[in-house]
Design an enzyme around this catalytic site. Structure first.
Site: not given
Length: 206
Positions: A87-89
């Site tokens: 989950q790069f966010t």
């Protein structure tokens, strides 16, 4: 490296309308990888916290109840499952403007390798088929039923917010300094001028 850990009754990941991974009771773990994260951060998230060894941190963190007692069991203790999703966010910077800035997130190719190492580590420390995964880089639909709800955040660079020195905030320190200054002024009502009554700590010298 950041992780959002949720205690779930069930969770699943779908891609293009097809379920690719699912778990029953256990942990849903979203993992964000920053530009400067290294293998050391993988080790920290899975093994250590603030320089003290915590074997299998994610797997041993006690968020499940046992025999009516809260926070008693880990996912290992209940033979639960773990669903990890990249989950790069989680690395978003929202301090400027209304549009999230993701420049703090590691590039796709580099983070793919580090995330794979994280998964390998988790599976090596637990039962491999009980650690499931999403699909890296894909548009995923994540469904879960959070029990509690119970949601924790872990960060390999900052695990907790701590009080300033002395356990007091700035305002409290300023009040204490003002009182000390008043006590030093001749003729002021300081504890030293009180012959009877409350102890020093109970005297109002403001």
């Amino acid at each position: 490296m950041r992780a959002v850990v949720q205690r779930v009754a069930s969770a699943s990941v779908s891609v293009d309308g097809k379920v690719i991974s699912s778990i029953s009771r256990g942990l849903m773990v979203l993992v964000g990888i920053g530009t400067d994260d290294t293998l050391a951060d993988v080790e920290t998230l899975t093994n250590k916290m603030q320089g003290r060894t915590h074997p299998w941190l994610l797997l041993n963190i006690r968020v499940f109840d046992a025999n009516g007692t809260m926070w008693k069991s880990s996912v290992k203790d209940i033979a639960g499952e773990v669903l990890c999703v990249s989950q790069f966010t989680l690395m978003a910077n929202t301090t400027k403007g209304n549009k999230p800035d993701f420049h703090r997130a590691m590039s796709s190719n580099a983070s793919r390798e580090l995330y794979a190492t994280f998964l390998e580590k988790m599976r090596r420390l637990y039962v491999p088929d009980r650690v499931q995964d999403g699909q890296f880089g894909a548009m995923m639909d994540v469904s879960l039923t959070n029990e509690g709800p119970v949601t924790l955040t872990l960060d390999t660079r900052k695990f907790e917010y701590v009080s300033v020195s002395g356990g007091t905030d700035k305002k409290t320190r300023e009040n204490k300094e003002a009182k000390n200054q008043t006590a030093d002024v001749p003729g002021s009502r300081s504890a030293a001028n009180v012959s009877t009554g409350p102890t020093d700590s109970e005297v109002d010298i403001s």
